[in-house]
Design a protein around this motif. Structure first.
Motif, PDB file in Angstrom:
ATOM      1  N   PRO A   1      93.486  12.807 -64.874  1.00 27.56           N
ATOM      2  CA  PRO A   1      92.922  11.942 -65.914  1.00 27.56           C
ATOM      3  C   PRO A   1      93.702  11.929 -67.216  1.00 27.56           C
ATOM      4  N   ASP A   2      94.444  12.999 -67.493  1.00 32.11           N
ATOM      5  CA  ASP A   2      95.220  13.054 -68.730  1.00 32.11           C
ATOM      6  C   ASP A   2      96.710  12.799 -68.499  1.00 32.11           C
ATOM      7  N   SER A   3      97.065  12.249 -67.349  1.00 31.44           N
ATOM      8  CA  SER A   3      98.479  11.989 -67.042  1.00 31.44           C
ATOM      9  C   SER A   3      99.041  10.885 -67.926  1.00 31.44           C
ATOM     10  N   THR A   4     100.372  10.878 -68.049  1.00 31.76           N
ATOM     11  CA  THR A   4     101.094   9.851 -68.800  1.00 31.76           C
ATOM     12  C   THR A   4     102.082   9.163 -67.865  1.00 31.76           C
ATOM     13  N   VAL A   5     102.827   8.212 -68.419  1.00 39.74           N
ATOM     14  CA  VAL A   5     103.825   7.508 -67.603  1.00 39.74           C
ATOM     15  C   VAL A   5     104.883   8.469 -67.074  1.00 39.74           C
ATOM     16  N   ASP A   6     105.072   9.609 -67.721  1.00 39.43           N
ATOM     17  CA  ASP A   6     106.028  10.592 -67.209  1.00 39.43           C
ATOM     18  C   ASP A   6     105.621  11.080 -65.826  1.00 39.43           C
ATOM     19  N   THR A   7     104.320  11.194 -65.593  1.00 38.69           N
ATOM     20  CA  THR A   7     103.845  11.589 -64.265  1.00 38.69           C
ATOM     21  C   THR A   7     104.277  10.568 -63.229  1.00 38.69           C
ATOM     22  N   VAL A   8     104.129   9.290 -63.562  1.00 39.12           N
ATOM     23  CA  VAL A   8     104.514   8.220 -62.633  1.00 39.12           C
ATOM     24  C   VAL A   8     106.015   8.256 -62.378  1.00 39.12           C
ATOM     25  N   ALA A   9     106.785   8.438 -63.430  1.00 42.22           N
ATOM     26  CA  ALA A   9     108.246   8.440 -63.292  1.00 42.22           C
ATOM     27  C   ALA A   9     108.750   9.601 -62.454  1.00 42.22           C
ATOM     28  N   ASN A  10     107.958  10.675 -62.373  1.00 37.87           N
ATOM     29  CA  ASN A  10     108.407  11.888 -61.680  1.00 37.87           C
ATOM     30  C   ASN A  10     107.607  12.196 -60.416  1.00 37.87           C
ATOM     31  N   LEU A  11     106.960  11.192 -59.839  1.00 41.60           N
ATOM     32  CA  LEU A  11     106.192  11.407 -58.618  1.00 41.60           C
ATOM     33  C   LEU A  11     107.068  11.954 -57.498  1.00 41.60           C
ATOM     34  N   ASP A  12     106.558  12.930 -56.782  1.00 46.28           N
ATOM     35  CA  ASP A  12     107.211  13.442 -55.589  1.00 46.28           C
ATOM     36  C   ASP A  12     106.750  12.574 -54.418  1.00 46.28           C
ATOM     37  N   PHE A  13     107.616  11.666 -53.954  1.00 49.52           N
ATOM     38  CA  PHE A  13     107.216  10.727 -52.912  1.00 49.52           C
ATOM     39  C   PHE A  13     107.045  11.394 -51.558  1.00 49.52           C
ATOM     40  N   GLY A  14     107.517  12.605 -51.402  1.00 56.88           N
ATOM     41  CA  GLY A  14     107.266  13.344 -50.171  1.00 56.88           C
ATOM     42  C   GLY A  14     105.810  13.740 -50.019  1.00 56.88           C
ATOM     43  N   ARG A  15     105.046  13.653 -51.114  1.00 57.38           N
ATOM     44  CA  ARG A  15     103.622  14.002 -51.080  1.00 57.38           C
ATOM     45  C   ARG A  15     102.704  12.785 -51.097  1.00 57.38           C
ATOM     46  N   VAL A  16     103.272  11.591 -51.213  1.00 59.86           N
ATOM     47  CA  VAL A  16     102.462  10.397 -51.399  1.00 59.86           C
ATOM     48  C   VAL A  16     101.700  10.040 -50.125  1.00 59.86           C
ATOM     49  N   ASN A  17     100.443   9.606 -50.314  1.00 55.09           N
ATOM     50  CA  ASN A  17      99.580   9.080 -49.244  1.00 55.09           C
ATOM     51  C   ASN A  17      99.200  10.114 -48.182  1.00 55.09           C
ATOM     52  N   PRO A  18      98.773  11.304 -48.559  1.00 56.64           N
ATOM     53  CA  PRO A  18      98.355  12.275 -47.542  1.00 56.64           C
ATOM     54  C   PRO A  18      97.121  11.779 -46.794  1.00 56.64           C
ATOM     55  N   VAL A  19      97.015  12.147 -45.518  1.00 57.98           N
ATOM     56  CA  VAL A  19      95.860  11.766 -44.708  1.00 57.98           C
ATOM     57  C   VAL A  19      95.177  13.013 -44.158  1.00 57.98           C
ATOM     58  N   THR A  20      93.861  12.926 -43.988  1.00 65.45           N
ATOM     59  CA  THR A  20      93.069  14.019 -43.442  1.00 65.45           C
ATOM     60  C   THR A  20      92.903  13.814 -41.939  1.00 65.45           C
ATOM     61  N   GLY A  21      93.107  14.882 -41.174  1.00 56.24           N
ATOM     62  CA  GLY A  21      93.017  14.799 -39.719  1.00 56.24           C
ATOM     63  C   GLY A  21      94.107  15.643 -39.086  1.00 56.24           C
ATOM     64  N   PRO A  22      94.480  15.305 -37.845  1.00 53.93           N
ATOM     65  CA  PRO A  22      93.925  14.228 -37.030  1.00 53.93           C
ATOM     66  C   PRO A  22      92.697  14.658 -36.228  1.00 53.93           C
ATOM     67  N   VAL A  23      91.936  13.629 -35.834  1.00 53.74           N
ATOM     68  CA  VAL A  23      90.747  13.810 -35.009  1.00 53.74           C
ATOM     69  C   VAL A  23      91.104  13.424 -33.573  1.00 53.74           C
ATOM     70  N   PHE A  24      90.969  14.372 -32.649  1.00 51.51           N
ATOM     71  CA  PHE A  24      91.198  14.108 -31.219  1.00 51.51           C
ATOM     72  C   PHE A  24      89.878  13.615 -30.616  1.00 51.51           C
ATOM     73  N   VAL A  25      89.923  12.429 -30.013  1.00 50.45           N
ATOM     74  CA  VAL A  25      88.719  11.830 -29.443  1.00 50.45           C
ATOM     75  C   VAL A  25      88.778  11.976 -27.921  1.00 50.45           C
ATOM     76  N   ASP A  26      87.887  12.772 -27.384  1.00 49.64           N
ATOM     77  CA  ASP A  26      87.877  13.024 -25.946  1.00 49.64           C
ATOM     78  C   ASP A  26      87.703  11.710 -25.178  1.00 49.64           C
ATOM     79  N   GLY A  27      88.540  11.529 -24.159  1.00 52.53           N
ATOM     80  CA  GLY A  27      88.442  10.361 -23.297  1.00 52.53           C
ATOM     81  C   GLY A  27      89.258   9.172 -23.737  1.00 52.53           C
ATOM     82  N   ALA A  28      89.753   9.169 -24.983  1.00 54.32           N
ATOM     83  CA  ALA A  28      90.567   8.049 -25.450  1.00 54.32           C
ATOM     84  C   ALA A  28      91.959   8.125 -24.832  1.00 54.32           C
ATOM     85  N   GLN A  29      92.398   7.026 -24.232  1.00 56.37           N
ATOM     86  CA  GLN A  29      93.677   6.973 -23.546  1.00 56.37           C
ATOM     87  C   GLN A  29      94.438   5.726 -23.966  1.00 56.37           C
ATOM     88  N   PRO A  30      95.776   5.757 -23.820  1.00 48.59           N
ATOM     89  CA  PRO A  30      96.545   4.541 -24.099  1.00 48.59           C
ATOM     90  C   PRO A  30      95.985   3.342 -23.326  1.00 48.59           C
TER      91      PRO A  30
END
Length: 305
Positions: free
Chosen positions: A45-74
Protein backbone atom coordinates in the motif's frame (compact mmCIF):
# COMPACT_ATOMS: atom_id res chain seq x y z
CA UNK A 1 -18.56 -34.10 -1.52
CA UNK A 2 -15.38 -33.15 0.33
CA UNK A 3 -13.94 -29.69 0.96
CA UNK A 4 -10.29 -28.61 0.82
CA UNK A 5 -8.31 -25.43 1.52
CA UNK A 6 -5.03 -24.52 -0.18
CA UNK A 7 -2.93 -21.71 1.28
CA UNK A 8 -0.27 -19.57 -0.37
CA UNK A 9 2.56 -21.90 0.65
CA UNK A 10 1.48 -24.04 -2.35
CA UNK A 11 2.19 -21.43 -5.02
CA UNK A 12 4.37 -22.07 -8.07
CA UNK A 13 5.84 -19.92 -10.84
CA UNK A 14 5.52 -21.99 -14.04
CA UNK A 15 3.15 -24.41 -15.75
CA UNK A 16 4.61 -27.91 -15.75
CA UNK A 17 2.90 -31.26 -16.27
CA UNK A 18 5.31 -32.78 -13.73
CA UNK A 19 4.50 -30.27 -10.97
CA UNK A 20 3.82 -32.17 -7.75
CA UNK A 21 0.12 -31.90 -6.83
CA UNK A 22 -0.71 -29.94 -3.69
CA UNK A 23 -3.88 -32.00 -3.16
CA UNK A 24 -5.94 -34.77 -4.80
CA UNK A 25 -9.70 -34.25 -5.13
CA UNK A 26 -12.62 -36.13 -6.64
CA UNK A 27 -15.24 -34.78 -9.04
CA UNK A 28 -17.84 -32.83 -7.07
CA UNK A 29 -15.40 -31.67 -4.40
CA UNK A 30 -15.04 -28.03 -3.35
CA UNK A 31 -11.66 -26.30 -3.04
CA UNK A 32 -10.91 -22.91 -1.47
CA UNK A 33 -7.62 -21.36 -2.59
CA UNK A 34 -5.77 -18.41 -1.06
CA UNK A 35 -4.33 -16.21 -3.81
CA UNK A 36 -1.34 -13.87 -3.81
CA UNK A 37 -1.53 -10.66 -5.85
CA UNK A 38 0.13 -10.73 -9.27
CA UNK A 39 3.31 -9.06 -7.95
CA UNK A 40 3.80 -11.87 -5.40
CA UNK A 41 3.68 -9.28 -2.62
CA UNK A 42 6.26 -6.96 -4.16
CA UNK A 43 3.75 -4.09 -4.30
CA UNK A 44 2.48 -2.74 -0.95
CA UNK A 45 0.00 0.00 0.00
CA UNK A 46 2.90 2.40 0.54
CA UNK A 47 4.80 1.46 -2.64
CA UNK A 48 6.07 4.06 -5.12
CA UNK A 49 6.91 3.99 -8.81
CA UNK A 50 10.35 2.69 -7.80
CA UNK A 51 8.67 -0.57 -6.83
CA UNK A 52 7.19 -0.84 -10.33
CA UNK A 53 10.50 -0.02 -11.99
CA UNK A 54 12.27 -2.74 -9.99
CA UNK A 55 9.75 -5.59 -10.17
CA UNK A 56 11.27 -9.05 -10.20
CA UNK A 57 9.45 -10.58 -13.17
CA UNK A 58 10.53 -14.06 -12.13
CA UNK A 59 7.97 -13.73 -9.31
CA UNK A 60 5.11 -12.24 -11.32
CA UNK A 61 1.71 -14.00 -11.47
CA UNK A 62 2.18 -16.81 -8.93
CA UNK A 63 -0.56 -19.46 -8.90
CA UNK A 64 -1.84 -21.66 -6.07
CA UNK A 65 -1.97 -25.41 -6.70
CA UNK A 66 -1.90 -27.64 -8.55
CA UNK A 67 -5.04 -29.62 -7.80
CA UNK A 68 -5.02 -33.22 -9.10
CA UNK A 69 -8.56 -34.25 -10.07
CA UNK A 70 -9.09 -38.00 -9.88
CA UNK A 71 -10.42 -39.47 -13.12
CA UNK A 72 -9.60 -36.48 -15.33
CA UNK A 73 -7.85 -37.63 -18.50
CA UNK A 74 -6.70 -36.03 -21.75
CA UNK A 75 -9.73 -35.54 -23.96
CA UNK A 76 -11.96 -34.67 -20.99
CA UNK A 77 -13.00 -31.21 -19.82
CA UNK A 78 -12.67 -29.85 -16.30
CA UNK A 79 -15.90 -28.06 -15.34
CA UNK A 80 -15.28 -25.40 -12.69
CA UNK A 81 -18.12 -23.63 -10.93
CA UNK A 82 -16.88 -20.43 -9.30
CA UNK A 83 -18.70 -20.25 -5.99
CA UNK A 84 -16.99 -17.18 -4.51
CA UNK A 85 -14.25 -14.63 -5.24
CA UNK A 86 -13.24 -12.42 -2.32
CA UNK A 87 -10.55 -9.75 -2.52
CA UNK A 88 -8.47 -7.65 -0.12
CA UNK A 89 -9.28 -4.11 1.00
CA UNK A 90 -6.70 -2.53 -1.31
CA UNK A 91 -5.27 -3.07 -4.76
CA UNK A 92 -2.86 -1.60 -7.26
CA UNK A 93 -2.78 -0.63 -10.94
CA UNK A 94 0.48 0.16 -12.69
CA UNK A 95 2.04 1.07 -15.97
CA UNK A 96 4.99 -1.30 -16.29
CA UNK A 97 7.58 -0.10 -18.83
CA UNK A 98 7.54 -2.24 -21.97
CA UNK A 99 4.14 -3.76 -21.16
CA UNK A 100 0.64 -2.80 -22.32
CA UNK A 101 -1.15 -1.79 -25.51
CA UNK A 102 0.43 1.69 -25.59
CA UNK A 103 3.79 0.78 -24.10
CA UNK A 104 5.64 2.96 -26.60
CA UNK A 105 3.56 6.00 -25.64
CA UNK A 106 3.91 5.41 -21.87
CA UNK A 107 7.53 4.39 -21.26
CA UNK A 108 7.71 5.53 -17.62
CA UNK A 109 6.47 3.56 -14.60
CA UNK A 110 3.29 4.78 -12.96
CA UNK A 111 1.36 3.44 -9.96
CA UNK A 112 -2.02 3.99 -8.35
CA UNK A 113 -3.07 2.33 -5.07
CA UNK A 114 -6.83 1.86 -4.63
CA UNK A 115 -8.65 1.52 -1.33
CA UNK A 116 -11.48 -1.00 -1.68
CA UNK A 117 -14.59 -0.54 0.45
CA UNK A 118 -18.39 -0.70 0.14
CA UNK A 119 -18.23 -2.23 -3.32
CA UNK A 120 -15.95 0.40 -4.86
CA UNK A 121 -12.26 1.00 -5.47
CA UNK A 122 -11.18 4.61 -4.94
CA UNK A 123 -8.67 4.68 -7.77
CA UNK A 124 -8.29 8.41 -8.51
CA UNK A 125 -9.58 11.53 -6.71
CA UNK A 126 -13.29 11.80 -7.51
CA UNK A 127 -13.35 8.54 -9.48
CA UNK A 128 -14.69 5.31 -7.95
CA UNK A 129 -14.58 2.04 -9.88
CA UNK A 130 -17.30 -0.49 -8.96
CA UNK A 131 -15.60 -3.73 -8.07
CA UNK A 132 -16.48 -7.00 -9.77
CA UNK A 133 -13.96 -9.49 -8.37
CA UNK A 134 -12.77 -12.19 -10.75
CA UNK A 135 -10.03 -14.72 -11.40
CA UNK A 136 -7.39 -13.52 -13.85
CA UNK A 137 -5.40 -16.76 -14.05
CA UNK A 138 -7.01 -20.19 -13.95
CA UNK A 139 -5.64 -23.06 -15.98
CA UNK A 140 -4.40 -26.60 -16.35
CA UNK A 141 -0.99 -28.11 -17.00
CA UNK A 142 0.09 -28.32 -20.65
CA UNK A 143 0.73 -31.51 -22.58
CA UNK A 144 4.32 -30.57 -23.50
CA UNK A 145 6.88 -31.41 -20.76
CA UNK A 146 9.04 -28.80 -19.07
CA UNK A 147 8.49 -25.39 -17.51
CA UNK A 148 6.24 -22.95 -19.36
CA UNK A 149 5.77 -19.27 -18.43
CA UNK A 150 2.65 -18.27 -16.52
CA UNK A 151 1.85 -14.98 -18.24
CA UNK A 152 0.79 -15.96 -21.79
CA UNK A 153 -2.57 -17.79 -21.87
CA UNK A 154 -2.90 -21.08 -23.78
CA UNK A 155 -5.67 -23.46 -24.84
CA UNK A 156 -5.48 -24.91 -21.31
CA UNK A 157 -6.45 -21.48 -19.93
CA UNK A 158 -4.01 -19.73 -17.63
CA UNK A 159 -3.63 -15.94 -17.60
CA UNK A 160 -6.72 -15.27 -19.72
CA UNK A 161 -7.82 -12.12 -17.83
CA UNK A 162 -11.43 -12.66 -18.91
CA UNK A 163 -13.18 -10.38 -16.43
CA UNK A 164 -16.35 -12.51 -16.49
CA UNK A 165 -14.76 -15.39 -14.52
CA UNK A 166 -16.62 -14.19 -11.45
CA UNK A 167 -18.66 -15.83 -8.72
CA UNK A 168 -21.61 -17.74 -10.21
CA UNK A 169 -19.83 -18.34 -13.53
CA UNK A 170 -18.90 -21.76 -14.89
CA UNK A 171 -15.69 -22.45 -16.80
CA UNK A 172 -14.76 -25.41 -19.03
CA UNK A 173 -11.06 -26.16 -19.57
CA UNK A 174 -9.62 -28.86 -21.88
CA UNK A 175 -7.61 -31.49 -19.97
CA UNK A 176 -4.17 -32.25 -21.43
CA UNK A 177 -2.59 -34.47 -18.72
CA UNK A 178 -3.87 -37.08 -16.25
CA UNK A 179 -5.37 -35.35 -13.22
CA UNK A 180 -5.69 -32.03 -15.10
CA UNK A 181 -3.47 -30.19 -12.53
CA UNK A 182 -5.54 -27.06 -11.91
CA UNK A 183 -3.88 -23.90 -10.56
CA UNK A 184 -5.34 -20.47 -9.82
CA UNK A 185 -3.96 -16.96 -9.29
CA UNK A 186 -4.10 -13.27 -10.20
CA UNK A 187 -7.31 -12.15 -8.49
CA UNK A 188 -8.58 -8.74 -9.60
CA UNK A 189 -11.03 -6.35 -7.96
CA UNK A 190 -11.98 -4.83 -11.32
CA UNK A 191 -10.76 -4.73 -14.90
CA UNK A 192 -11.77 -3.34 -18.25
CA UNK A 193 -12.12 -5.63 -21.26
CA UNK A 194 -8.70 -5.62 -22.86
CA UNK A 195 -6.76 -4.65 -19.69
CA UNK A 196 -5.10 -2.10 -21.97
CA UNK A 197 -2.31 -0.93 -19.65
CA UNK A 198 -1.43 -4.50 -18.71
CA UNK A 199 -2.73 -4.40 -15.13
CA UNK A 200 -6.19 -4.31 -13.58
CA UNK A 201 -6.90 -3.48 -9.94
CA UNK A 202 -4.52 -6.19 -8.79
CA UNK A 203 -5.14 -7.66 -5.35
CA UNK A 204 -4.78 -10.74 -3.22
CA UNK A 205 -7.86 -12.83 -2.59
CA UNK A 206 -9.56 -16.11 -1.88
CA UNK A 207 -11.60 -18.18 -4.34
CA UNK A 208 -13.88 -21.16 -3.83
CA UNK A 209 -14.44 -23.60 -6.68
CA UNK A 210 -16.54 -26.70 -7.23
CA UNK A 211 -14.71 -29.07 -9.57
CA UNK A 212 -16.28 -31.61 -11.90
CA UNK A 213 -15.19 -33.62 -14.93
CA UNK A 214 -17.04 -33.97 -18.22
CA UNK A 215 -15.76 -37.13 -19.88
CA UNK A 216 -14.77 -37.15 -23.54
CA UNK A 217 -15.62 -33.53 -24.18
CA UNK A 218 -12.70 -32.61 -26.42
CA UNK A 219 -12.73 -28.82 -26.26
CA UNK A 220 -10.37 -26.84 -28.47
CA UNK A 221 -10.12 -23.91 -26.01
CA UNK A 222 -11.73 -22.66 -22.78
CA UNK A 223 -15.46 -21.96 -22.66
CA UNK A 224 -17.45 -19.94 -20.11
CA UNK A 225 -20.99 -19.38 -18.85
CA UNK A 226 -21.17 -15.92 -17.27
CA UNK A 227 -23.15 -14.40 -14.43
CA UNK A 228 -25.31 -11.46 -15.62
CA UNK A 229 -23.95 -9.28 -12.83
CA UNK A 230 -20.50 -9.33 -14.45
CA UNK A 231 -21.73 -7.17 -17.35
CA UNK A 232 -21.52 -3.38 -17.12
CA UNK A 233 -24.63 -1.24 -17.54
CA UNK A 234 -25.52 2.40 -17.86
CA UNK A 235 -24.42 5.32 -20.05
CA UNK A 236 -20.86 5.46 -21.34
CA UNK A 237 -18.48 7.55 -23.37
CA UNK A 238 -17.33 5.72 -26.51
CA UNK A 239 -14.37 6.44 -28.76
CA UNK A 240 -13.41 4.53 -31.89
CA UNK A 241 -10.49 3.39 -33.99
CA UNK A 242 -11.18 2.58 -37.63
CA UNK A 243 -8.96 0.96 -40.23
CA UNK A 244 -7.74 -2.28 -41.85
CA UNK A 245 -5.54 -3.29 -38.89
CA UNK A 246 -7.40 -4.42 -35.74
CA UNK A 247 -4.39 -3.89 -33.48
CA UNK A 248 -3.87 -0.35 -34.76
CA UNK A 249 -7.59 0.38 -34.48
CA UNK A 250 -7.54 -0.84 -30.87
CA UNK A 251 -4.66 1.51 -30.10
CA UNK A 252 -6.49 4.41 -31.75
CA UNK A 253 -9.67 3.81 -29.74
CA UNK A 254 -7.68 3.88 -26.50
CA UNK A 255 -5.63 6.92 -27.54
CA UNK A 256 -8.80 8.83 -28.43
CA UNK A 257 -10.39 8.07 -25.04
CA UNK A 258 -7.24 9.21 -23.24
CA UNK A 259 -7.49 12.48 -25.19
CA UNK A 260 -11.17 12.84 -24.25
CA UNK A 261 -10.50 12.22 -20.56
CA UNK A 262 -7.74 14.82 -20.62
CA UNK A 263 -10.06 17.29 -22.34
CA UNK A 264 -13.25 16.69 -20.34
CA UNK A 265 -11.98 15.62 -16.90
CA UNK A 266 -8.47 17.10 -16.93
CA UNK A 267 -6.95 13.71 -16.17
CA UNK A 268 -3.22 13.26 -16.68
CA UNK A 269 -2.65 10.87 -19.62
CA UNK A 270 -0.97 8.21 -17.49
CA UNK A 271 -3.86 8.25 -14.99
CA UNK A 272 -6.37 8.03 -17.86
CA UNK A 273 -4.47 5.04 -19.28
CA UNK A 274 -4.62 3.19 -15.94
CA UNK A 275 -8.32 4.05 -15.52
CA UNK A 276 -9.11 2.51 -18.93
CA UNK A 277 -7.21 -0.62 -17.97
CA UNK A 278 -9.29 -0.95 -14.78
CA UNK A 279 -12.73 0.18 -15.99
CA UNK A 280 -12.86 0.70 -19.77
CA UNK A 281 -14.10 -1.98 -22.17
CA UNK A 282 -12.35 -2.46 -25.51
CA UNK A 283 -14.72 -4.07 -28.02
CA UNK A 284 -14.65 -5.18 -31.64
CA UNK A 285 -17.68 -3.30 -32.95
CA UNK A 286 -17.45 -4.19 -36.66
CA UNK A 287 -15.39 -6.71 -38.58
CA UNK A 288 -17.49 -7.33 -41.70
CA UNK A 289 -17.30 -4.14 -43.75
CA UNK A 290 -14.01 -4.70 -45.56
CA UNK A 291 -11.49 -3.26 -45.77
CA UNK A 292 -11.95 -1.30 -42.52
CA UNK A 293 -12.84 -2.62 -39.07
CA UNK A 294 -14.12 -0.68 -36.04
CA UNK A 295 -12.82 -1.07 -32.48
CA UNK A 296 -14.52 0.93 -29.71
CA UNK A 297 -13.51 1.87 -26.18
CA UNK A 298 -16.42 2.21 -23.71
CA UNK A 299 -16.08 3.97 -20.35
CA UNK A 300 -19.11 4.22 -17.99
CA UNK A 301 -19.84 7.81 -16.99
CA UNK A 302 -21.13 6.82 -13.53
CA UNK A 303 -17.50 6.49 -12.42
CA UNK A 304 -17.43 10.24 -11.77
CA UNK A 305 -21.09 11.34 -11.82
Amino acid sequence: MATFHLRTDTTHATWNRDQRPAIHVSPGDVVTLDILDSSDGQVHPDSTVDTVANLDFGRVNPVTGPVFVDGAQPGDALVITVMAVDVADWGWTANIPGFGLLSDAFPEPHLRISQITAGYAQMLPGIRVPICPFIGTIGLAPEIPGDHPLVPPTVQGGNMDVRHVTAHSRLWLPVAVPGALLSVGDTHAAQGDGEVAGTAIETSGQVTLKIDVKKKLALKSPELETDPRSHRQGPAWVTTGIGPDLFRAARQAVEHMIERLARELRLAPDDAYLLLSAAGDLKISEIVDAPNWVVSMHLPTHLWD
